[in-house]
Design an enzyme around this catalytic site. Structure first.
Site, PDB file in Angstrom:
ATOM      1  N   ALA A 132       0.610  -1.102  -0.031  1.00 42.18           N
ATOM      2  CA  ALA A 132       0.041  -0.115   0.221  1.00 42.18           C
ATOM      3  C   ALA A 132       0.878   1.237   0.044  1.00 42.18           C
ATOM      4  O   ALA A 132       1.937   1.106   0.903  1.00 42.18           O
ATOM      5  CB  ALA A 132      -0.679   0.515   1.326  1.00 42.18           C
ATOM      6  N   ASP A 133       0.485   2.243  -0.219  1.00 39.97           N
ATOM      7  CA  ASP A 133       0.830   3.570  -0.837  1.00 39.97           C
ATOM      8  C   ASP A 133       0.050   4.541  -0.759  1.00 39.97           C
ATOM      9  O   ASP A 133      -0.751   4.547  -1.629  1.00 39.97           O
ATOM     10  CB  ASP A 133       2.178   3.970  -1.913  1.00 39.97           C
ATOM     11  CG  ASP A 133       2.893   5.030  -1.527  1.00 39.97           C
ATOM     12  OD1 ASP A 133       4.032   5.241  -1.189  1.00 39.97           O
ATOM     13  OD2 ASP A 133       2.850   5.699  -2.382  1.00 39.97           O
ATOM     14  N   THR A 134       0.253   5.643  -0.026  1.00 41.46           N
ATOM     15  CA  THR A 134      -0.600   6.889   0.502  1.00 41.46           C
ATOM     16  C   THR A 134      -0.147   8.341  -0.331  1.00 41.46           C
ATOM     17  O   THR A 134       0.627   8.222   0.468  1.00 41.46           O
ATOM     18  CB  THR A 134      -1.421   6.766   1.989  1.00 41.46           C
ATOM     19  OG1 THR A 134      -2.248   6.079   1.807  1.00 41.46           O
ATOM     20  CG2 THR A 134      -2.486   8.021   2.006  1.00 41.46           C
TER      21      THR A 134
ATOM     22  N   GLY B 233      -3.262   3.033  -3.047  1.00 44.65           N
ATOM     23  CA  GLY B 233      -3.052   2.490  -4.047  1.00 44.65           C
ATOM     24  C   GLY B 233      -2.963   0.931  -3.422  1.00 44.65           C
ATOM     25  O   GLY B 233      -1.772   1.258  -2.232  1.00 44.65           O
TER      26      GLY B 233
END
Length: 225
Positions: A91-93, A128
């Site tokens: 995950a990437d924010t 994502g």
């Protein structure tokens, strides 16, 4: 390593949990993401991705797709070290304002600059997701819209002193007590659209949806063998 919760976050509403038949690995060192998974009832391990996040987004990659691309890089680095029949979540924010990415704060001075830019304005939070398992992969992006109140000097200094801005996209956490206000009243950050958990760093309903689809993909493949 096995997950041990380090930070508690509360969130409204129920989250659907997908029953899994394989080990689950979170390719992130974020205690907030781990806590969201734990509170949803998942059993999992945490293996922080060894790769560094790319410094810049290539112009050929649309902004909306970029977090999922970074999540995929993180997940692949972990999946490459694991045995088969394991589901890896990356995950990437990111926070965006006016079509520009607001990076994590490098230091207190940078955090002040970021918070003053967001003060009194609407902004987007994009997380994502990348799910990898046995050659299968799924990518998705959740988008939430928040509005930050006009910040007072007193609140800003208190938040900077707290250190809660460290390691967070946009230099704030919607779940932080200082951002929530007393008992959730008069919050600094208001969620206008999208998942609350997405703002924390892991959109749980979107994750459940993608997990269910991944499970179907794997079962469909197995049925053909």
């Amino acid at each position: 390593m096995k997950h041990q919760s380090q930070t508690r976050v509360s969130h409204p509403g129920g989250v659907t949990r997908v029953a899994l038949t394989c080990p689950l690995v979170l390719a992130s060192a974020s205690p907030r993401r781990a806590d969201l998974l734990e509170r949803a009832g998942y059993r999992f391990s945490v293996i922080a991705s060894p790769v560094s996040e790319p410094a810049r987004r290539p112009s050929s990659v649309p902004l909306r797709l970029w977090p999922a691309c970074v999540a995929g890089i993180k997940a692949q680095a972990v999946a490459a070290k694991l045995k088969s029949h394991t589901l890896v979540i990356g995950a990437d924010t990111i926070v965006t304002l006016g079509g520009q990415i607001i990076n994590k704060a490098r230091n207190r001075h940078h955090a002040r600059e970021i918070l003053l830019r967001l003060s009194g304005r609407e902004h987007q939070i994009l997380t994502g997701l990348a799910l990898l398992s046995d050659g299968h992969c799924r990518f998705a992006t959740a988008v939430s819209i928040c509005r930050m109140k006009k910040l007072s000097r007193t609140w800003l200094n208190a938040y900077l002193d707290s250190g809660l801005w460290r390691g967070k996209a946009g230099a704030y956490g919607i779940q932080d007590d200082l951002a929530n206000g007393a008992g959730g009243k008069d919050p600094i950050i208001r969620l206008l659209h999208g998942e609350w958990s997405n703002v924390v760093g892991l959109p749980m309903n979107l994750l459940a949806q993608e997990m269910a689809l991944m499970k179907q993909d794997i079962q469909h493949k197995d049925a053909k063998l």
